[in-house]
Design a protein around this motif. Structure first.
Motif, mmCIF file in Angstrom:
data_model
loop_
_atom_site.group_PDB
_atom_site.id
_atom_site.type_symbol
_atom_site.label_atom_id
_atom_site.label_comp_id
_atom_site.label_asym_id
_atom_site.label_seq_id
_atom_site.Cartn_x
_atom_site.Cartn_y
_atom_site.Cartn_z
ATOM 1 N N VAL A 16 9.822 6.787 -5.341
ATOM 2 C CA VAL A 16 8.115 6.450 -4.909
ATOM 3 C C VAL A 16 7.528 5.631 -6.017
ATOM 4 O O VAL A 16 8.499 4.708 -7.039
ATOM 5 C CB VAL A 16 8.133 7.978 -6.421
ATOM 6 C CG1 VAL A 16 6.258 7.815 -6.750
ATOM 7 C CG2 VAL A 16 8.365 8.889 -5.187
ATOM 8 N N GLN A 17 6.881 4.516 -5.034
ATOM 9 C CA GLN A 17 6.739 3.198 -6.186
ATOM 10 C C GLN A 17 6.169 3.238 -7.539
ATOM 11 O O GLN A 17 5.594 4.350 -7.654
ATOM 12 C CB GLN A 17 5.382 2.990 -5.248
ATOM 13 C CG GLN A 17 4.629 1.745 -5.786
ATOM 14 C CD GLN A 17 5.303 0.862 -4.875
ATOM 15 O OE1 GLN A 17 6.592 0.447 -5.194
ATOM 16 N NE2 GLN A 17 5.426 -0.469 -4.433
ATOM 17 N N THR A 73 -2.078 4.661 0.508
ATOM 18 C CA THR A 73 -3.133 4.231 0.055
ATOM 19 C C THR A 73 -3.416 4.227 1.478
ATOM 20 O O THR A 73 -3.591 3.333 2.573
ATOM 21 C CB THR A 73 -3.337 3.241 -0.831
ATOM 22 O OG1 THR A 73 -3.037 2.080 0.178
ATOM 23 C CG2 THR A 73 -2.328 3.132 -2.151
ATOM 24 N N GLU A 78 4.099 7.272 2.546
ATOM 25 C CA GLU A 78 2.410 8.151 2.379
ATOM 26 C C GLU A 78 1.695 6.590 1.134
ATOM 27 O O GLU A 78 2.827 5.724 0.544
ATOM 28 C CB GLU A 78 2.917 8.216 1.293
ATOM 29 C CG GLU A 78 1.833 9.258 0.148
ATOM 30 C CD GLU A 78 1.834 10.048 -0.588
ATOM 31 O OE1 GLU A 78 0.872 11.371 -1.402
ATOM 32 O OE2 GLU A 78 2.761 10.256 -2.010
ATOM 33 N N VAL A 107 2.903 3.975 -1.726
ATOM 34 C CA VAL A 107 2.773 4.967 -2.318
ATOM 35 C C VAL A 107 4.487 5.394 -2.634
ATOM 36 O O VAL A 107 4.916 5.453 -3.993
ATOM 37 C CB VAL A 107 1.610 6.371 -2.539
ATOM 38 C CG1 VAL A 107 2.268 7.448 -3.675
ATOM 39 C CG2 VAL A 107 0.127 5.582 -2.505
ATOM 40 N N SER A 108 4.768 5.780 -1.711
ATOM 41 C CA SER A 108 6.085 7.012 -1.217
ATOM 42 C C SER A 108 6.960 6.749 -0.059
ATOM 43 O O SER A 108 5.835 6.634 1.090
ATOM 44 C CB SER A 108 5.983 8.367 -2.225
ATOM 45 O OG SER A 108 5.728 9.240 -1.229
ATOM 46 N N GLU A 147 -7.118 11.442 -3.936
ATOM 47 C CA GLU A 147 -6.977 10.195 -3.475
ATOM 48 C C GLU A 147 -6.743 10.593 -1.963
ATOM 49 O O GLU A 147 -5.719 11.230 -1.560
ATOM 50 C CB GLU A 147 -5.777 9.371 -4.053
ATOM 51 C CG GLU A 147 -6.819 9.359 -5.982
ATOM 52 C CD GLU A 147 -5.062 7.778 -6.392
ATOM 53 O OE1 GLU A 147 -5.458 6.150 -5.629
ATOM 54 O OE2 GLU A 147 -5.417 7.625 -7.194
ATOM 55 N N ARG A 184 -5.238 8.919 1.611
ATOM 56 C CA ARG A 184 -3.590 9.053 1.694
ATOM 57 C C ARG A 184 -3.148 9.310 3.388
ATOM 58 O O ARG A 184 -4.119 9.550 4.067
ATOM 59 C CB ARG A 184 -2.515 10.139 1.515
ATOM 60 C CG ARG A 184 -2.718 10.041 -0.351
ATOM 61 C CD ARG A 184 -1.760 9.018 -0.933
ATOM 62 N NE ARG A 184 -1.758 8.941 -2.025
ATOM 63 C CZ ARG A 184 -2.475 8.346 -3.086
ATOM 64 N NH1 ARG A 184 -3.786 8.013 -2.839
ATOM 65 N NH2 ARG A 184 -2.071 8.358 -4.470
ATOM 66 N N ASP A 228 0.627 -0.587 0.468
ATOM 67 C CA ASP A 228 0.401 0.410 -0.062
ATOM 68 C C ASP A 228 1.111 0.976 0.052
ATOM 69 O O ASP A 228 0.499 1.867 0.154
ATOM 70 C CB ASP A 228 -0.962 -0.426 1.309
ATOM 71 C CG ASP A 228 -1.682 -0.757 0.968
ATOM 72 O OD1 ASP A 228 -2.433 -1.647 -0.337
ATOM 73 O OD2 ASP A 228 -3.048 -1.300 1.790
#
Length: 442
Positions: free
Chosen positions: A412-413, A51, A49, A31-32, A110, A112, A29
């Motif tokens: 960053v994913q 989701t 960070e 994001v970064s 979205e 976060r 999950d």
């Protein structure tokens, strides 16, 4: 000239162990994530960070709380050691927050979840010594948590006389950090590893009575004993366990000589020119000094020993000819590494302290005299787990060496992993004959 192409297949994992007994794998999950370590500030920091996906009906904002234990691991090539990725940072959560925004344009963002925290330095910064004799009811205070630190010192577990600097730091570490900070947290979270001590200061004596009335964080106490710029203190995430590193600052002269009492630190990192994405380097005279003096910081409590005595030794209280160009810029250091009393017995001077002060002053002069010639700045490079503070790195294509004072990883994913290096003490390995070298003022 040949160009080496590195195959990058970055992988990472982020695991959280809560003080409520749960273990969560956040990797899917994420994001970064960002981690930052610097010799200029005590705390290493991380920001994750996520989701806002639901887990058992709740998102991560519900499940993750302050003081939960976090491990961030990553590898640029996907390599593992004993089934685990290399460690980037271990630490504890400071805060969690959720965010959602419906903007005027572009539709809603979205949701976060943001997790922020610090490395093991948090335990040394938030746990503190309170000096009980300044409280109205010292006996009542002694029965509480705030009194344990000082009472332990006064019970004789830590000597109150002249003591080897390394031995003193180790004893303080065992009594304060391990017993009163790390072990209590481990009683909540079994996955928290031991914090190890790695002290390698010069074999000097110090006098603990000068800090007998100390009130403040454990970190500030150890930082005081490290006595910068002579020593440095930082938390290093070693592969097996985090370490509190305290050592003589491994500075070299512009010609690459490590003056006494320093120990040579050879480069262990290579910065590949092909992986540099940006750099900003320069020189400055902001840290140029033209007068040097070192003395003991505890002579002020001993009227029989004046600070002026330290300037009588050759090599101490020294003006340099650089003043003709840079002006009068004193560097006067009062250090706990100099104990003027022999064996902690008041009234018996330790004459070696004055000679030692002169030797320490000569070290200052050797490593600081050419500060205007060293390069400093930043490199932005391809992300890699090899970068860590407190190490020398070479850039072979430039025939140059740098001391790494700061490392920031930004991942960053599915996009990128960049690492920003803050470097100082940059010097050409070929010495003063190298291209771009600045002439020495004599």
């Amino acid at each position: 000239m040949s160009l080496t192409v590195q195959s990058f297949q970055p992988k990472f994992s982020i695991t959280v162990h809560t003080w409520r007994g749960q273990t969560f794998d956040l990797t899917g999950d994420v994001v970064s994530w960002t981690t930052t370590k610097s010799l200029a500030q005590p705390q290493g920091q991380f920001v994750i960070e996520l989701t806002a996906n639901k887990h058992n009906g709740y998102d991560w904002y519900y499940w993750i709380q302050p003081m939960d234990y976090v491990e961030i691991r990553a590898s640029a090539t996907g390599r593992t050691v004993n089934g685990e990725l290399p460690i980037i940072m271990r630490g504890f959560v400071d805060s969690t927050s959720g965010s959602f925004n419906i903007g005027q344009q572009g539709g809603p963002t979205e949701p976060r979840v943001i997790i922020q925290g610090r490395d093991f330095s948090k335990l040394l910064l938030e746990w503190q010594i309170l000096y009980l004799w300044e409280q109205n009811n010292p006996l009542l205070g002694a029965a509480g948590l705030t009194g344990k630190s000082l009472i332990t010192l006064l019970n004789g577990q830590v000597p109150m006389q002249n003591e080897s600097l390394n031995a003193l730091c180790q004893q303080l570490f065992d009594v304060l950090v391990k017993q009163q900070a790390v072990q209590p947290v481990q009683s909540y979270i079994a996955a928290v590893p031991d914090l190890e001590a790695a002290f390698s200061f010069p074999d000097y004596e110090t006098w603990l009575m000068t800090v007998a009335s100390y009130s403040g964080s454990f970190w500030n106490l150890f930082s005081y004993l490290a006595s910068p710029p002579f020593g440095e203190l930082f938390v290093w995430d070693a592969p097996d366990a985090p370490q509190l590193v305290g050592r003589m600052t491994p500075y070299k002269t512009y010609d690459g000589v490590t003056p006494s009492p320093g120990k040579t630190l050879e480069p262990t990192i290579t910065i590949d020119q092909s992986e540099i994405q940006a750099y900003q380097l320069g020189r400055t005279d902001n840290d140029v000094y033209t007068y040097y003096l070192t003395w003991g910081d505890n002579t002020v409590v001993n009227s029989s020993l004046g600070q002026a005595a330290y300037a009588l030794e050759p090599g101490n209280g020294v003006p340099t000819s650089n003043a003709n160009l840079y002006g009068t810029r004193p560097l006067i250091i009062d250090s706990p590494w100099l104990s003027p009393l022999s064996g902690g017995q008041q009234g018996k001077p330790n004459n070696n302290a004055f000679t030692q002060a002169a030797d320490m002053n000569k070290w200052l002069m050797a490593v600081m005299a050419d500060n205007a010639r060293f390069e400093q700045g930043t490199f932005t490079v391809h992300g890699h787990e090899k970068y860590a503070i407190g190490q020398y790195a070479t850039l072979p294509e430039w025939d140059t060496e740098y001391y790494i004072a700061g490392v920031q990883h930004n991942y960053v994913q599915y996009q990128t992993w960049q690492t920003q290096l803050t470097v100082e003490r940059g010097r050409p390995l070929a010495g003063s004959k190298a291209k771009g070298a600045v002439p020495l003022v004599t």
